[in-house]
Write a protein that holds these residues in place. Structure first.
Motif, short mmCIF file in Angstrom:
data_model
loop_
_atom_site.label_atom_id
_atom_site.label_comp_id
_atom_site.label_asym_id
_atom_site.label_seq_id
_atom_site.Cartn_x
_atom_site.Cartn_y
_atom_site.Cartn_z
N LYS A 586 0.84 -1.20 0.00
CA LYS A 586 0.00 0.00 0.00
C LYS A 586 0.87 1.24 0.00
O LYS A 586 2.07 1.19 0.32
N LEU A 587 0.25 2.37 -0.29
CA LEU A 587 0.96 3.65 -0.32
C LEU A 587 0.75 4.45 0.96
O LEU A 587 1.62 5.19 1.38
N CYS A 588 -0.43 4.33 1.58
CA CYS A 588 -0.74 5.06 2.80
C CYS A 588 -0.94 4.05 3.93
O CYS A 588 -1.54 2.98 3.74
N PHE A 589 -0.47 4.37 5.12
CA PHE A 589 -0.52 3.45 6.25
C PHE A 589 -1.37 4.08 7.36
O PHE A 589 -1.13 5.24 7.76
N LYS A 590 -2.35 3.35 7.84
CA LYS A 590 -3.27 3.82 8.86
C LYS A 590 -3.16 2.93 10.10
O LYS A 590 -2.81 1.75 10.02
N VAL A 591 -3.49 3.54 11.25
CA VAL A 591 -3.53 2.78 12.51
C VAL A 591 -4.59 1.69 12.41
O VAL A 591 -5.67 1.90 11.84
N ASN A 592 -4.26 0.50 12.93
CA ASN A 592 -5.16 -0.67 12.97
C ASN A 592 -5.44 -1.27 11.60
O ASN A 592 -6.37 -2.08 11.45
N GLU A 593 -4.64 -0.88 10.59
CA GLU A 593 -4.78 -1.49 9.27
C GLU A 593 -3.51 -2.32 8.99
O GLU A 593 -2.40 -1.84 9.19
N CYS A 594 -3.73 -3.54 8.52
CA CYS A 594 -2.61 -4.46 8.28
C CYS A 594 -1.76 -3.97 7.10
O CYS A 594 -2.29 -3.54 6.07
N ALA A 595 -0.45 -4.06 7.30
CA ALA A 595 0.50 -3.70 6.25
C ALA A 595 1.41 -4.91 5.98
O ALA A 595 1.86 -5.57 6.91
N THR A 596 1.65 -5.19 4.72
CA THR A 596 2.49 -6.33 4.32
C THR A 596 3.67 -5.82 3.50
O THR A 596 3.50 -5.02 2.58
N PHE A 597 4.86 -6.32 3.85
CA PHE A 597 6.10 -5.93 3.16
C PHE A 597 6.74 -7.18 2.58
O PHE A 597 6.97 -8.16 3.29
N SER A 598 7.02 -7.14 1.31
CA SER A 598 7.66 -8.27 0.62
C SER A 598 9.07 -7.89 0.21
O SER A 598 9.38 -6.71 0.03
N VAL A 599 9.92 -8.90 0.06
CA VAL A 599 11.33 -8.66 -0.24
C VAL A 599 11.73 -9.47 -1.46
O VAL A 599 11.28 -10.59 -1.66
N THR A 600 12.57 -8.86 -2.29
CA THR A 600 13.16 -9.55 -3.45
C THR A 600 14.67 -9.33 -3.41
O THR A 600 15.14 -8.32 -2.86
N SER A 601 15.42 -10.29 -3.97
CA SER A 601 16.87 -10.15 -4.02
C SER A 601 17.41 -10.96 -5.19
O SER A 601 16.69 -11.79 -5.78
N PRO A 635 -0.06 -1.81 12.78
CA PRO A 635 0.38 -0.74 13.68
C PRO A 635 -0.79 -0.27 14.54
O PRO A 635 -1.90 -0.04 14.03
N PHE A 636 -0.54 -0.13 15.85
CA PHE A 636 -1.60 0.28 16.79
C PHE A 636 -1.45 1.72 17.25
O PHE A 636 -2.21 2.18 18.10
N SER A 637 -0.44 2.40 16.75
CA SER A 637 -0.26 3.81 17.08
C SER A 637 0.36 4.50 15.90
O SER A 637 1.02 3.88 15.05
N SER A 638 0.15 5.81 15.82
CA SER A 638 0.70 6.58 14.72
C SER A 638 2.16 6.90 14.99
O SER A 638 2.65 6.80 16.11
N GLY A 639 2.86 7.28 13.95
CA GLY A 639 4.26 7.66 14.10
C GLY A 639 5.10 7.13 12.94
O GLY A 639 4.59 6.52 11.99
#
Length: 695
Positions: A586-601, A635-639
């Motif tokens: 995703k481009l925008c990250f919100k509190v209590n919303e799941c974020a997934t990060f993938s890696v390539t090499s 994430p459960f808090s902003s920052g």
């Protein structure tokens, strides 16, 4: 002596608390001693130690099956016993026989051989336990199991016994039945080191030293040798652990006095070693210094103010120092210098004695080699004749029957004349008188050390020569092989499966034989004979350090080899991990919303990943190394947050090979302008909100 027997006053079986007398019969010799032992359930007890009386009273107190053993020896005997006999005796009810037969495949065996014992039971299932008797002591070989066979390696010589105890599967007794079988272990001929010598004649620092040990032993035995080097400080270093190789070679890096200890043992011996030998040897820092020549470029006499070059030619040593001491009308001393040449400019007339001292830089004495010459300085008008250059093919050795062309370039004088003198081992063998020709073809017909003296003088000079120079040449039947270069594929990174060719560049190619030894991680895996091929290829099947030792020798050489060079390459399983990139779903990250990060090499083999999360300025590991290529969290808090991924090949021992960091802002669930996703470099790690010391 006839066979000894044990007689009982009451026949087996008997009840408890009855007096039973055991008597030893059949001993016809005098001055004998008798020892009585009793065994039950694998445990033995001495009833009476050695005495001259051949009778014993026994008063049994427990039911059971016993073995009565008598050992007999002569009073002056040094062995444990000379004769032995035993019987079985039952106290109480006669128990059921569970063992119907006990068999051994060999009654006579050699030390280190294997024996097979087979037990035949009267029913199935039964449990068996095995003991061996060595030196009057029972040792447990195998605890109770249903296996009725035993394979065992004998490790001690002499008459031995195997005791098999048997019991029912549900029995509470230690043993319900037992039986023994005897066998004889023949001792082998004692191993003895007969010769231990050094095969290298000249022991020098930095050169290989070869030792050989010879031993006397039975031909059927396998003998192992271990070599330990001990220096003058008493420090020991193992240069070969136990191996069948009786030749050991190593390169000593320092000069000094050493001892080499050889331990030899039979492969089946239980001792640390069966014999040992030590050899003392001294390793020299360098070859003995020999002064080959001490000359001047100008002949005596000369006039004051003339530059006279003093030149020394010495062989041996490691870092040579030269001292030129001039005594006469005026004294001069160069002190020890590294140059073998010294310019002397005399200012006084007279006769001078010039002394040369040569020594190695490490030598603490005054000198190791010495030479002197006499020189006269007067007012004679000497022509300034000098040899500018001597042109010839410079080699470490020359081949007999091959012409050597030498040309002299000289200056000065009015008309120069040239003379050539050939000496072998100090004796003159050929001379060309003074003439106009400034070159000569010299063809040595025999092997040896030659001197070619080049004499130059002016036509009108009255001296024997105005200037001269001496060339030293070693003539042999062949030129020792020399490896000039070893060429390989110009790559910095080698991988498993890449063919790696090596090409040997050497002069006298047709007469040069080459031998290759391939080692992988220090283990010798391939060795060729001496062959003509100058190309050697390897196709690595595993990663590691590959070392190719290349030995070269002339086809006529009688030495083990004339020259040696080693080449090392490291072969990797795969390319290193590179271009590691983290991406978000995703481009925008919100509190209590799941974020997934993938890696390539790119690159690597069986690449694994480890994830770290920085939240509120603190780093914590959120996923250990595994093949999972993504990480999800809420994430459960902003920052400001950061995701760090470390990547490496699974088999690599290092902490990581590559990494990437993803920095993002988490906002409250309100409509706000989205910030751009930004992947920072390692410099972002130094910000105030936290850092992770993984570098």
């Amino acid at each position: 002596m006839n066979e000894i027997n044990i007689k009982c006053s009451l026949e087996s079986p008997q009840d408890r608390q009855k007096e039973i007398i055991f008597t030893v019969e059949g001993a016809e010799e005098e001055n004998l001693l008798y020892k009585f032992l009793i065994g039950k359930d694998g445990a033995w007890k001495t009833l009476r130690d050695f005495k001259s009386e051949n009778k014993l009273l026994w008063y049994p107190e427990e039911d059971g099956k016993y073995i009565i053993m008598v050992q007999v020896k002569k009073q002056d005997s040094k062995s444990g016993f000379d004769y032995i006999s035993k019987i079985e005796y039952i106290i109480g009810e006669d128990r059921e026989r569970l063992i119907s037969g006990l068999y051994i495949d060999k009654e006579e065996v050699n030390l280190g051989d294997k024996i097979t014992v087979t037990v035949e039971g009267t029913k199935i299932p039964l449990m068996y336990r095995y003991w061996v008797r060595e030196e009057d002591k029972w040792e447990l070989i195998k605890e109770y199991s249903p296996e009725n066979t035993l394979n065992w390696t004998v490790v001690a010589p002499g008459i031995q016994q195997i005791l098999v105890e048997c019991k029912n599967l549900d029995s509470d007794n230690s043993c319900d039945d037992f039986q023994t079988v005897s066998f004889n272990v023949r001792d082998i001929r004692k191993l003895e080191i007969t010769d231990f010598k050094c095969l290298t004649k000249n022991l020098l620092k930095g050169r290989e030293i070869l030792f050989q040990v010879n031993a006397s032993y039975e031909d059927s035995r396998m003998i192992l040798y271990k070599f330990i080097k001990i220096d003058s400080n008493g420090d020991a270093h193992c240069i070969q652990d136990y191996s069948t190789k009786r030749n050991v070679v190593y390169t000593e890096g320092e000069g000094g006095e050493f001892k080499l200890l050889c331990l030899a043992k039979d492969m089946y011996s239980t001792k640390e070693f069966d014999d040992r030998a030590v050899i003392f040897y001294k390793v020299k820092q360098y070859e003995k210094i020999k002064l080959q020549a001490f000359t001047t470029d100008l002949s005596s006499p000369q006039i004051c103010g003339t530059d006279i070059e003093l030149k020394a030619i010495a062989k041996g040593g490691e870092n040579l120092l030269y001292r030129f001491n001039i005594e006469g009308a005026e004294n001069k001393d160069s002190g020890y210098i590294e140059s073998n040449k010294y310019i002397w400019k005399p200012e006084e007339n007279g006769e001078y004695t010039i002394t040369l001292y040569v020594k190695d830089k490490s030598f603490e004495g005054e000198y190791e080699a010495k030479g002197t010459l006499e020189f006269n300085i007067d007012e004679i008008n000497a022509e300034d004749v000098k040899i500018e250059e001597v042109i010839y093919e410079k080699r470490t050795a020359y081949v007999k029957d091959q012409a050597i062309n030498v040309q002299v370039e000289a200056s000065g004088g009015i008309e120069l004349k040239y003379s050539f003198v050939v000496r072998k081992n100090g004796s003159e063998v050929e001379k060309i008188g003074y003439g106009n020709c400034n070159w000569v073809n010299f063809t040595p017909e025999e092997c040896g050390n030659y001197e070619l003296e080049l004499l130059v003088k002016d036509k009108y000079s009255k001296r024997q020569y105005d200037t001269h120079e001496i060339i030293h040449m070693e003539v042999r039947n062949y030129l020792p092989a020399n490896i000039d270069y070893v060429l390989k594929t110009p790559k910095e990174f080698y991988m498993v499966g890449d063919e790696i060719p090596f090409q040997v560049i050497s002069q006298e190619t047709k007469d040069t034989l080459v031998k290759y030894k391939l080692k992988i991680n220090g283990h010798l895996v391939e060795e060729t004979d001496f062959i003509y091929s100058k190309i050697y290829k390897i196709l690595p099947r595993c990663s590691g350090l590959y070392q190719i030792d290349i030995y070269a020798r002339n086809i006529k050489s009688t030495e083990e080899y004339d020259c040696k060079k080693s080449v090392r390459v490291y072969v990797n399983d795969c390319l290193p991990v590179t271009n590691t990139k983290l991406k978000s779903n995703k481009l925008c990250f919100k509190v209590n919303e799941c974020a997934t990060f993938s890696v390539t090499s790119e690159g690597g083999k069986d690449v694994v990943y480890e994830f770290y999360l920085m939240e509120k300025g603190e780093w914590k590991r959120v996923q250990h190394y595994n093949k999972k290529e993504y990480y999800s969290f809420i994430p459960f808090s902003s920052g400001i947050y950061k995701i760090l991924v470390l990547a490496k090949s699974r088999y690599k021992n290092k902490a990581y090979e590559d990494y990437d960091i993803f920095k993002f802002l988490v906002e409250e669930c309100k409509e706000k302008k989205c910030i751009n996703v930004e992947c920072k470099n390692v410099e972002d790690m130094n910000e105030e909100e936290g850092s992770l010391n993984f570098l």
